[in-house]
Design a protein around this motif. Structure first.
Motif, PDB file in Angstrom:
ATOM      1  N   GLU A 144       1.451   4.299  -3.162  1.00 36.76           N
ATOM      2  CA  GLU A 144       0.502   5.166  -3.084  1.00 36.76           C
ATOM      3  C   GLU A 144       2.249   5.450  -3.344  1.00 36.76           C
ATOM      4  O   GLU A 144       1.813   7.178  -4.573  1.00 36.76           O
ATOM      5  CB  GLU A 144       0.552   5.502  -1.471  1.00 36.76           C
ATOM      6  CG  GLU A 144       0.093   6.969  -0.574  1.00 36.76           C
ATOM      7  CD  GLU A 144      -0.676   7.025   0.448  1.00 36.76           C
ATOM      8  OE1 GLU A 144      -0.328   7.848   1.015  1.00 36.76           O
ATOM      9  OE2 GLU A 144      -1.035   6.120   0.793  1.00 36.76           O
ATOM     10  N   TYR A 202       0.630  -1.194  -0.042  1.00 35.25           N
ATOM     11  CA  TYR A 202       0.163   0.513   0.269  1.00 35.25           C
ATOM     12  C   TYR A 202       1.231   2.028   0.000  1.00 35.25           C
ATOM     13  O   TYR A 202       0.561   2.014  -0.725  1.00 35.25           O
ATOM     14  CB  TYR A 202      -0.956  -0.083   0.974  1.00 35.25           C
ATOM     15  CG  TYR A 202      -2.172  -0.043   0.985  1.00 35.25           C
ATOM     16  CD1 TYR A 202      -3.036   0.093   0.598  1.00 35.25           C
ATOM     17  CD2 TYR A 202      -2.416  -2.184   1.115  1.00 35.25           C
ATOM     18  CE1 TYR A 202      -4.053  -0.785   0.288  1.00 35.25           C
ATOM     19  CE2 TYR A 202      -3.431  -2.910   1.263  1.00 35.25           C
ATOM     20  CZ  TYR A 202      -4.562  -1.828   0.380  1.00 35.25           C
ATOM     21  OH  TYR A 202      -5.703  -2.843   0.422  1.00 35.25           O
ATOM     22  N   ARG A 209      -2.560   0.204  -8.304  1.00 35.42           N
ATOM     23  CA  ARG A 209      -3.532   1.112  -7.639  1.00 35.42           C
ATOM     24  C   ARG A 209      -4.399   1.206  -8.786  1.00 35.42           C
ATOM     25  O   ARG A 209      -4.065   2.196  -9.764  1.00 35.42           O
ATOM     26  CB  ARG A 209      -3.076   2.130  -6.956  1.00 35.42           C
ATOM     27  CG  ARG A 209      -2.486   2.170  -5.506  1.00 35.42           C
ATOM     28  CD  ARG A 209      -3.452   1.734  -4.456  1.00 35.42           C
ATOM     29  NE  ARG A 209      -2.795   1.762  -3.439  1.00 35.42           N
ATOM     30  CZ  ARG A 209      -2.997   2.802  -2.672  1.00 35.42           C
ATOM     31  NH1 ARG A 209      -3.758   3.820  -2.685  1.00 35.42           N
ATOM     32  NH2 ARG A 209      -2.420   2.277  -1.230  1.00 35.42           N
ATOM     33  N   ASP A 242      -9.315  -2.004  -4.116  1.00 36.92           N
ATOM     34  CA  ASP A 242      -7.710  -0.912  -4.272  1.00 36.92           C
ATOM     35  C   ASP A 242      -6.940  -0.925  -5.125  1.00 36.92           C
ATOM     36  O   ASP A 242      -6.436  -0.006  -5.478  1.00 36.92           O
ATOM     37  CB  ASP A 242      -7.281  -1.189  -2.273  1.00 36.92           C
ATOM     38  CG  ASP A 242      -8.122  -0.200  -1.631  1.00 36.92           C
ATOM     39  OD1 ASP A 242      -9.277   0.625  -1.316  1.00 36.92           O
ATOM     40  OD2 ASP A 242      -7.629  -1.142  -0.815  1.00 36.92           O
TER      41      ASP A 242
END
Length: 151
Positions: free
Chosen positions: A84, A80, A145, A118
């Motif tokens: 990001e 994650y 993502r 996600d």
């Protein structure tokens, strides 16, 4: 995902992440490393114990520290963070053995609704990218993502 995880220390490039597994065999230093592949915008996720002499990842060792779910939750949290920081990159995941790749497939399937909310997820099977299905064997996986161009 609200699972217990370890504190993580990223390097300055945000391509290498370290943490310490604490369990029945003591403290074991772990490392996750994202490396460019020969495919554009695809990074391989390397994971394993950190070799104390070379500083490299040993992805063949079986630590058996009794904290597998916490370690896997930590790796997921690192994915994650990486995606990001680098939302246009795909992350390629495969095990160092067919058994480990199968374990990763089981974990992905267990949290599939969260993963698919996600990430775009694809399965490498017989030389091509396919949709992921929980009971279909894959040689590897890529994820990215959502809201970015597809592979």
């Amino acid at each position: 995902m609200n699972l217990p995880k370890y504190d993580v220390l990223p390097d300055e490039t945000k391509h290498i992440y370290e943490f310490v597994s604490e369990g029945k065999r003591g403290c074991i230093y772990k490392m996750v490393k994202f490396q460019e592949t020969n495919l554009m915008n695809v990074y391989n996720l390397g994971f394993g114990d950190e070799n104390p002499i070379t500083g490299e990842i040993d992805d063949k060792i079986v630590s058996d520290n009794g904290d597998m779910e916490k370690v896997l939750a930590t790796i997921i949290s690192i994915i994650y963070v990486f995606t990001e920081e680098f939302p246009d990159k795909w992350v390629y995941i495969t095990g160092s053995s067919p058994t480990r790749t199968r374990l990763y497939r089981i974990i992905i399937a267990k949290y599939l609704s969260i993963v698919e909310s996600d990430f775009t997820l694809r399965c490498w099977q017989n030389g091509e990218w396919k949709d992921f299905y929980p009971n279909i064997n894959c040689q590897g996986f890529v994820l990215k993502r959502k809201n970015n161009k597809q592979l």
